[in-house]
Motif scaffolding. Structure first.
Motif, PDB file in Angstrom:
ATOM      1  N   SER A  54      41.404  33.211  29.317  1.00 33.64           N
ATOM      2  CA  SER A  54      40.602  34.338  28.804  1.00 33.64           C
ATOM      3  C   SER A  54      39.359  33.851  28.061  1.00 33.64           C
ATOM      4  O   SER A  54      38.853  34.529  27.177  1.00 33.64           O
ATOM      5  CB  SER A  54      41.426  35.235  27.871  1.00 33.64           C
ATOM      6  N   ARG A  55      38.871  32.654  28.430  1.00 30.75           N
ATOM      7  CA  ARG A  55      37.681  32.090  27.779  1.00 30.75           C
ATOM      8  C   ARG A  55      36.603  31.812  28.811  1.00 30.75           C
ATOM      9  O   ARG A  55      36.897  31.457  29.947  1.00 30.75           O
ATOM     10  CB  ARG A  55      38.020  30.770  27.084  1.00 30.75           C
ATOM     11  N   ALA A  56      35.353  31.943  28.397  1.00 30.28           N
ATOM     12  CA  ALA A  56      34.228  31.585  29.255  1.00 30.28           C
ATOM     13  C   ALA A  56      34.161  30.065  29.402  1.00 30.28           C
ATOM     14  O   ALA A  56      34.438  29.329  28.455  1.00 30.28           O
ATOM     15  CB  ALA A  56      32.928  32.109  28.661  1.00 30.28           C
ATOM     16  N   ILE A  57      33.803  29.608  30.586  1.00 32.32           N
ATOM     17  CA  ILE A  57      33.647  28.186  30.870  1.00 32.32           C
ATOM     18  C   ILE A  57      32.180  27.953  31.210  1.00 32.32           C
ATOM     19  O   ILE A  57      31.654  28.563  32.145  1.00 32.32           O
ATOM     20  CB  ILE A  57      34.526  27.746  32.065  1.00 32.32           C
ATOM     21  N   PHE A  58      31.521  27.086  30.465  1.00 34.54           N
ATOM     22  CA  PHE A  58      30.112  26.768  30.695  1.00 34.54           C
ATOM     23  C   PHE A  58      29.993  25.311  31.127  1.00 34.54           C
ATOM     24  O   PHE A  58      30.435  24.416  30.406  1.00 34.54           O
ATOM     25  CB  PHE A  58      29.296  26.982  29.422  1.00 34.54           C
ATOM     26  N   LEU A  59      29.388  25.088  32.281  1.00 32.95           N
ATOM     27  CA  LEU A  59      29.146  23.741  32.798  1.00 32.95           C
ATOM     28  C   LEU A  59      27.635  23.585  32.932  1.00 32.95           C
ATOM     29  O   LEU A  59      27.010  24.256  33.753  1.00 32.95           O
ATOM     30  CB  LEU A  59      29.855  23.544  34.133  1.00 32.95           C
ATOM     31  N   HIS A  60      27.060  22.717  32.128  1.00 32.78           N
ATOM     32  CA  HIS A  60      25.611  22.654  31.994  1.00 32.78           C
ATOM     33  C   HIS A  60      24.897  21.853  33.072  1.00 32.78           C
ATOM     34  O   HIS A  60      23.703  22.063  33.295  1.00 32.78           O
ATOM     35  CB  HIS A  60      25.260  22.111  30.605  1.00 32.78           C
ATOM     36  N   ASP A  61      25.596  20.923  33.725  1.00 35.74           N
ATOM     37  CA  ASP A  61      24.952  20.134  34.787  1.00 35.74           C
ATOM     38  C   ASP A  61      26.018  19.591  35.733  1.00 35.74           C
ATOM     39  O   ASP A  61      27.219  19.697  35.483  1.00 35.74           O
ATOM     40  CB  ASP A  61      24.104  18.999  34.196  1.00 35.74           C
ATOM     41  N   LEU A  62      25.562  19.020  36.861  1.00 37.92           N
ATOM     42  CA  LEU A  62      26.501  18.534  37.866  1.00 37.92           C
ATOM     43  C   LEU A  62      27.361  17.383  37.364  1.00 37.92           C
ATOM     44  O   LEU A  62      28.510  17.231  37.793  1.00 37.92           O
ATOM     45  CB  LEU A  62      25.756  18.122  39.135  1.00 37.92           C
ATOM     46  N   MET A 107      23.439  24.370  43.607  1.00 38.88           N
ATOM     47  CA  MET A 107      23.579  24.762  42.204  1.00 38.88           C
ATOM     48  C   MET A 107      23.651  23.518  41.327  1.00 38.88           C
ATOM     49  O   MET A 107      24.184  22.497  41.739  1.00 38.88           O
ATOM     50  CB  MET A 107      24.833  25.617  42.010  1.00 38.88           C
ATOM     51  N   VAL A 108      23.130  23.636  40.119  1.00 41.52           N
ATOM     52  CA  VAL A 108      23.147  22.501  39.186  1.00 41.52           C
ATOM     53  C   VAL A 108      23.951  22.797  37.922  1.00 41.52           C
ATOM     54  O   VAL A 108      24.199  21.908  37.125  1.00 41.52           O
ATOM     55  CB  VAL A 108      21.713  22.065  38.798  1.00 41.52           C
ATOM     56  N   SER A 109      24.360  24.040  37.738  1.00 38.58           N
ATOM     57  CA  SER A 109      25.181  24.420  36.587  1.00 38.58           C
ATOM     58  C   SER A 109      26.053  25.595  37.016  1.00 38.58           C
ATOM     59  O   SER A 109      25.833  26.188  38.075  1.00 38.58           O
ATOM     60  CB  SER A 109      24.313  24.789  35.388  1.00 38.58           C
ATOM     61  N   PHE A 110      27.042  25.928  36.181  1.00 39.82           N
ATOM     62  CA  PHE A 110      27.966  26.996  36.559  1.00 39.82           C
ATOM     63  C   PHE A 110      28.572  27.605  35.302  1.00 39.82           C
ATOM     64  O   PHE A 110      28.828  26.905  34.320  1.00 39.82           O
ATOM     65  CB  PHE A 110      29.086  26.433  37.449  1.00 39.82           C
ATOM     66  N   VAL A 111      28.809  28.904  35.350  1.00 38.88           N
ATOM     67  CA  VAL A 111      29.518  29.594  34.267  1.00 38.88           C
ATOM     68  C   VAL A 111      30.583  30.483  34.900  1.00 38.88           C
ATOM     69  O   VAL A 111      30.351  31.092  35.941  1.00 38.88           O
ATOM     70  CB  VAL A 111      28.555  30.412  33.365  1.00 38.88           C
ATOM     71  N   ALA A 112      31.764  30.508  34.294  1.00 46.74           N
ATOM     72  CA  ALA A 112      32.842  31.390  34.731  1.00 46.74           C
ATOM     73  C   ALA A 112      33.217  32.280  33.554  1.00 46.74           C
ATOM     74  O   ALA A 112      33.501  31.797  32.459  1.00 46.74           O
ATOM     75  CB  ALA A 112      34.048  30.567  35.186  1.00 46.74           C
ATOM     76  N   LEU A 113      33.197  33.582  33.784  1.00 43.48           N
ATOM     77  CA  LEU A 113      33.448  34.564  32.722  1.00 43.48           C
ATOM     78  C   LEU A 113      34.654  35.420  33.073  1.00 43.48           C
ATOM     79  O   LEU A 113      34.674  36.058  34.128  1.00 43.48           O
ATOM     80  CB  LEU A 113      32.228  35.472  32.556  1.00 43.48           C
ATOM     81  N   PRO A 114      35.668  35.440  32.210  1.00 36.70           N
ATOM     82  CA  PRO A 114      36.816  36.296  32.496  1.00 36.70           C
ATOM     83  C   PRO A 114      36.417  37.768  32.404  1.00 36.70           C
ATOM     84  O   PRO A 114      35.593  38.145  31.572  1.00 36.70           O
ATOM     85  CB  PRO A 114      37.820  35.926  31.404  1.00 36.70           C
ATOM     86  N   LEU A 115      36.992  38.573  33.276  1.00 38.10           N
ATOM     87  CA  LEU A 115      36.788  40.022  33.247  1.00 38.10           C
ATOM     88  C   LEU A 115      38.014  40.621  32.575  1.00 38.10           C
ATOM     89  O   LEU A 115      39.133  40.493  33.077  1.00 38.10           O
ATOM     90  CB  LEU A 115      36.622  40.559  34.668  1.00 38.10           C
ATOM     91  N   ILE A 116      37.803  41.253  31.429  1.00 39.53           N
ATOM     92  CA  ILE A 116      38.915  41.705  30.588  1.00 39.53           C
ATOM     93  C   ILE A 116      38.815  43.212  30.367  1.00 39.53           C
ATOM     94  O   ILE A 116      37.757  43.722  30.008  1.00 39.53           O
ATOM     95  CB  ILE A 116      38.906  40.958  29.237  1.00 39.53           C
ATOM     96  N   VAL A 117      39.927  43.896  30.592  1.00 40.31           N
ATOM     97  CA  VAL A 117      40.032  45.329  30.347  1.00 40.31           C
ATOM     98  C   VAL A 117      41.265  45.547  29.470  1.00 40.31           C
ATOM     99  O   VAL A 117      42.358  45.097  29.811  1.00 40.31           O
ATOM    100  CB  VAL A 117      40.166  46.128  31.661  1.00 40.31           C
ATOM    101  N   GLU A 118      41.074  46.211  28.347  1.00 43.93           N
ATOM    102  CA  GLU A 118      42.164  46.504  27.417  1.00 43.93           C
ATOM    103  C   GLU A 118      43.011  45.268  27.126  1.00 43.93           C
ATOM    104  O   GLU A 118      44.235  45.278  27.252  1.00 43.93           O
ATOM    105  CB  GLU A 118      43.018  47.649  27.948  1.00 43.93           C
ATOM    106  N   SER A 119      42.348  44.183  26.765  1.00 44.87           N
ATOM    107  CA  SER A 119      42.991  42.922  26.375  1.00 44.87           C
ATOM    108  C   SER A 119      43.695  42.185  27.507  1.00 44.87           C
ATOM    109  O   SER A 119      44.439  41.243  27.257  1.00 44.87           O
ATOM    110  CB  SER A 119      43.980  43.130  25.219  1.00 44.87           C
TER     111      SER A 119
END
Length: 104
Positions: free
Chosen positions: A56-64, A83-95
């Motif tokens: 349930s946490r965002a993952i930030f990858l700044h470079d390859l 792509m040279v960077s990547f972000v993964a964001l959880p989609l959360i509804v009512e916890s």
């Protein structure tokens, strides 16, 4: 989503009913043949979208280099998509996590 993130590629995956798989529902900027094995993948897979869904946490990858170090399975796909960077964001509804969005 992608426009706001200034991303060239992105994907949205929804958690399966059994909550053990992520199912790709929307993709942009990837070559279809690259995504074949990723149409569904285990929530335990060593990739940032699965980790974001598990934790349930965002993952930030700044470079390859960071991608190669943290998530080597993803590095080839990102490189092939330019792509040279990547972000993964959880989609959360009512916890509760219902899926994840990834942008690069």
């Amino acid at each position: 989503g992608m426009i706001a993130a200034n991303a060239g590629s992105g994907a949205v995956a929804i958690l399966s009913d059994g909550r053990d798989q992520l199912l790709l529902t929307v993709t942009r900027g990837f070559i279809e043949t690259q995504l074949g094995p990723w149409q569904s993948f285990p929530i335990e897979a060593p990739v940032p979208m699965a980790e974001a869904a598990r934790t349930s946490r965002a993952i930030f990858l700044h470079d390859l280099d960071e991608v190669r170090r943290e998530f080597p399975l993803l590095a080839l796909l990102l490189e092939a998509a330019g792509m040279v960077s990547f972000v993964a964001l959880p989609l959360i509804v009512e916890s509760s996590v219902i899926g994840v969005a990834g942008f690069g």
